[in-house]
Design a protein around this motif. Structure first.
Motif, PDB file in Angstrom:
ATOM      1  N   GLU A 252       0.823  -1.209   0.000  1.00  0.00           N
ATOM      2  CA  GLU A 252       0.000   0.000   0.000  1.00  0.00           C
ATOM      3  C   GLU A 252       0.859   1.263   0.000  1.00  0.00           C
ATOM      4  O   GLU A 252       0.500   2.277  -0.607  1.00  0.00           O
ATOM      5  CB  GLU A 252      -0.948  -0.033   1.201  1.00  0.00           C
ATOM      6  CG  GLU A 252      -2.024  -1.096   1.064  1.00  0.00           C
ATOM      7  CD  GLU A 252      -2.756  -1.410   2.352  1.00  0.00           C
ATOM      8  OE1 GLU A 252      -3.818  -2.053   2.279  1.00  0.00           O
ATOM      9  OE2 GLU A 252      -2.263  -1.014   3.433  1.00  0.00           O
ATOM     10  N   CYS A 253       2.015   1.206   0.655  1.00  0.00           N
ATOM     11  CA  CYS A 253       2.964   2.321   0.571  1.00  0.00           C
ATOM     12  C   CYS A 253       3.487   2.476  -0.862  1.00  0.00           C
ATOM     13  O   CYS A 253       3.633   3.596  -1.361  1.00  0.00           O
ATOM     14  CB  CYS A 253       4.138   2.092   1.522  1.00  0.00           C
ATOM     15  SG  CYS A 253       3.820   2.539   3.234  1.00  0.00           S
TER      16      CYS A 253
ATOM     17  N   ARG B  79       1.920   1.726  -3.612  1.00  0.00           N
ATOM     18  CA  ARG B  79       0.849   2.325  -4.414  1.00  0.00           C
ATOM     19  C   ARG B  79       0.688   3.806  -4.065  1.00  0.00           C
ATOM     20  O   ARG B  79       0.392   4.620  -4.941  1.00  0.00           O
ATOM     21  CB  ARG B  79      -0.450   1.557  -4.183  1.00  0.00           C
ATOM     22  CG  ARG B  79      -1.652   2.093  -4.948  1.00  0.00           C
ATOM     23  CD  ARG B  79      -1.394   2.192  -6.438  1.00  0.00           C
ATOM     24  NE  ARG B  79      -1.035   0.933  -7.031  1.00  0.00           N
ATOM     25  CZ  ARG B  79      -0.682   0.790  -8.307  1.00  0.00           C
ATOM     26  NH1 ARG B  79      -0.652   1.847  -9.117  1.00  0.00           N
ATOM     27  NH2 ARG B  79      -0.362  -0.398  -8.788  1.00  0.00           N
ATOM     28  N   THR B  80       0.905   4.175  -2.817  1.00  0.00           N
ATOM     29  CA  THR B  80       0.824   5.578  -2.418  1.00  0.00           C
ATOM     30  C   THR B  80       1.956   6.385  -3.059  1.00  0.00           C
ATOM     31  O   THR B  80       1.744   7.517  -3.526  1.00  0.00           O
ATOM     32  CB  THR B  80       0.871   5.704  -0.886  1.00  0.00           C
ATOM     33  OG1 THR B  80      -0.221   4.960  -0.330  1.00  0.00           O
ATOM     34  CG2 THR B  80       0.769   7.148  -0.441  1.00  0.00           C
TER      35      THR B  80
ATOM     36  N   SER C  18       3.347   5.642  -5.862  1.00  0.00           N
ATOM     37  CA  SER C  18       2.974   5.736  -7.274  1.00  0.00           C
ATOM     38  C   SER C  18       1.957   6.848  -7.493  1.00  0.00           C
ATOM     39  O   SER C  18       2.050   7.615  -8.458  1.00  0.00           O
ATOM     40  CB  SER C  18       2.399   4.400  -7.752  1.00  0.00           C
ATOM     41  OG  SER C  18       3.345   3.365  -7.644  1.00  0.00           O
ATOM     42  N   ALA C  19       0.980   6.952  -6.584  1.00  0.00           N
ATOM     43  CA  ALA C  19      -0.023   8.009  -6.697  1.00  0.00           C
ATOM     44  C   ALA C  19       0.615   9.383  -6.573  1.00  0.00           C
ATOM     45  O   ALA C  19       0.173  10.347  -7.211  1.00  0.00           O
ATOM     46  CB  ALA C  19      -1.083   7.824  -5.615  1.00  0.00           C
TER      47      ALA C  19
ATOM     48  N   ALA D 244       7.326   6.770   0.094  1.00  0.00           N
ATOM     49  CA  ALA D 244       6.115   6.854   0.921  1.00  0.00           C
ATOM     50  C   ALA D 244       6.379   6.152   2.246  1.00  0.00           C
ATOM     51  O   ALA D 244       6.895   5.023   2.275  1.00  0.00           O
ATOM     52  CB  ALA D 244       4.923   6.216   0.222  1.00  0.00           C
TER      53      ALA D 244
ATOM     54  N   LEU E 180      -8.294   3.810   0.857  1.00  0.00           N
ATOM     55  CA  LEU E 180      -6.991   3.896   0.205  1.00  0.00           C
ATOM     56  C   LEU E 180      -7.007   4.901  -0.941  1.00  0.00           C
ATOM     57  O   LEU E 180      -6.049   5.674  -1.126  1.00  0.00           O
ATOM     58  CB  LEU E 180      -6.561   2.525  -0.299  1.00  0.00           C
ATOM     59  CG  LEU E 180      -6.158   1.531   0.791  1.00  0.00           C
ATOM     60  CD1 LEU E 180      -5.948   0.143   0.192  1.00  0.00           C
ATOM     61  CD2 LEU E 180      -4.905   1.987   1.516  1.00  0.00           C
TER      62      LEU E 180
ATOM     63  N   GLN F 180      -4.639   8.138  -1.112  1.00  0.00           N
ATOM     64  CA  GLN F 180      -3.686   8.274  -2.215  1.00  0.00           C
ATOM     65  C   GLN F 180      -3.986   9.497  -3.080  1.00  0.00           C
ATOM     66  O   GLN F 180      -3.073  10.118  -3.623  1.00  0.00           O
ATOM     67  CB  GLN F 180      -3.665   6.977  -3.022  1.00  0.00           C
ATOM     68  CG  GLN F 180      -3.013   5.848  -2.234  1.00  0.00           C
ATOM     69  CD  GLN F 180      -3.372   4.460  -2.698  1.00  0.00           C
ATOM     70  OE1 GLN F 180      -4.118   4.276  -3.673  1.00  0.00           O
ATOM     71  NE2 GLN F 180      -2.869   3.452  -1.998  1.00  0.00           N
ATOM     72  N   SER F 181      -5.238   9.878  -3.181  1.00  0.00           N
ATOM     73  CA  SER F 181      -5.578  11.121  -3.875  1.00  0.00           C
ATOM     74  C   SER F 181      -5.035  12.322  -3.112  1.00  0.00           C
ATOM     75  O   SER F 181      -4.519  13.278  -3.708  1.00  0.00           O
ATOM     76  CB  SER F 181      -7.095  11.238  -4.038  1.00  0.00           C
ATOM     77  OG  SER F 181      -7.594  10.197  -4.854  1.00  0.00           O
TER      78      SER F 181
ATOM     79  N   ALA G 156      -2.434  12.221  -1.215  1.00  0.00           N
ATOM     80  CA  ALA G 156      -0.985  12.182  -1.379  1.00  0.00           C
ATOM     81  C   ALA G 156      -0.561  12.897  -2.658  1.00  0.00           C
ATOM     82  O   ALA G 156       0.419  13.656  -2.670  1.00  0.00           O
ATOM     83  CB  ALA G 156      -0.499  10.740  -1.389  1.00  0.00           C
TER      84      ALA G 156
END
Length: 317
Positions: free
Chosen positions: A227-228, A230-231, A233-234, A257, A277, A281-282, A284
């Motif tokens: 999940e970090c 993906r964060t 990446s966002a 992240a 999530l 992430q948005s 972030a």
């Protein structure tokens, strides 16, 4: 304070040198012990250290410090100093007789911008920046502009001064998302028609095609390594919104992240998990955009033997 240190436990330390050929520095982001982390590298010319250790498939999930440095690949030696400091504090992956601190690092290209290409950060500056981060205390104000790894940063193909910026966003449920950015981009900042404009004539120095924007995102949410990842990446979406162009062959754009794990997200159902999530992430991505623009806004023009690098806007405007 609208900075990454709004996330409880996150500390930031800067060390820089200017004059006598110098225009460079180091920034260390020091998270609480046990913080989970990952990274996403998308630029075509990255300079990184220990980023493979942050892959979700590797053994260790935690990060002891993140080093952002000037000096291009030479400056990555500053990570050694931060690692030594962490070992002295007992921070790291336990092995017989000691600990091995997990200290990933990324560098911007600022070689020679102070006039001397050999004036670049080393292990001593990494150690000092880590110590400064620890000494700053929780929720300390983050210095911005021409400090730390942003000291020698420039933007818009080397025409204007770049620097360090930070931001934070608070979500429902007590989740905080913060970011810090070192803005040394080939691209120009995208403020919009009503935003800051170039304050003076572009630099007369020879444009350099070696750049990079470095970002650390931090949150107090509980996230696993995937999940970090993906964060992180966002976060690149925010980078692309703030800089035009971004992620070029000549940029080493890298986003870390970190998740301190203090606040649980709503995972009561699969739909709730996804919404939580996506919302984080948005935020972030937006925090990254704001941190990058803040880094340009707070940067001050400098003149060195290598050339003049004016501010993108006049101070106080």
């Amino acid at each position: 304070m609208n900075s990454i240190t709004d996330v409880p436990g996150i500390r930031v330390g800067h060390v820089q040198k200017t004059g006598a050929g110098w225009l460079s520095g180091v920034t260390v982001v020091l998270p609480p012990v046990g913080t989970v982390g990952s990274v996403d590298v998308r630029g075509g010319g990255p300079g990184t250290h220990e980023t493979d250790a942050l892959d979700p498939t590797t053994l260790v999930s935690t990060v002891d410090a993140v080093v952002l440095t000037g000096g291009s690949a030479f400056g990555l030696s500053s990570a050694t100093g931060a690692q030594v400091w962490c070992e002295e504090q007992g921070r790291g992956f336990a092995v017989p007789g000691t600990v091995v601190p997990i200290v990933p690092a990324a560098a911007i290209f600022d070689l020679g911008r102070g006039g001397d290409v050999t004036a670049r950060p080393g292990a001593d500056m990494g150690y000092q920046a880590a110590a400064a981060a620890f000494a700053s205390g929780d929720h300390a104000a983050v210095e911005r502009g021409n400090v730390g790894a942003g000291t020698g940063a420039v933007v818009a193909r080397g025409q204007f001064k770049g620097g360090i910026g930070s931001s934070s966003i608070t979500l429902d449920g007590g989740v905080i998302v913060g970011a810090i950015a070192v803005v040394n981009a080939l691209g120009a900042p995208v403020f919009g028609a009503a935003g800051p404009q170039p304050a003076g004539e572009p630099s007369t120095s020879t444009p350099q095609g070696l750049n990079t924007t470095l970002v650390v995102i931090a949150t107090n949410a509980i996230l696993d390594v995937a999940e970090c990842k993906r964060t992180a990446s966002a976060g690149h979406a925010g980078l692309a919104r703030a800089l035009d162009p971004s992620h070029t062959l000549a940029d080493g754009d890298t986003v870390f992240a970190l998740a301190t794990g203090a606040v649980a997200l709503d995972r009561s159902s699969e739909q709730a998990r996804q919404v939580s999530l996506i919302t984080l992430q948005s935020a972030a991505a937006e925090a990254v955009r704001l941190a990058i623009l803040n880094g340009v806004e707070t940067a001050e023009g400098v003149a060195t033997p290598a050339g003049e690098f004016p501010a993108f806007r006049q101070p106080g405007e």
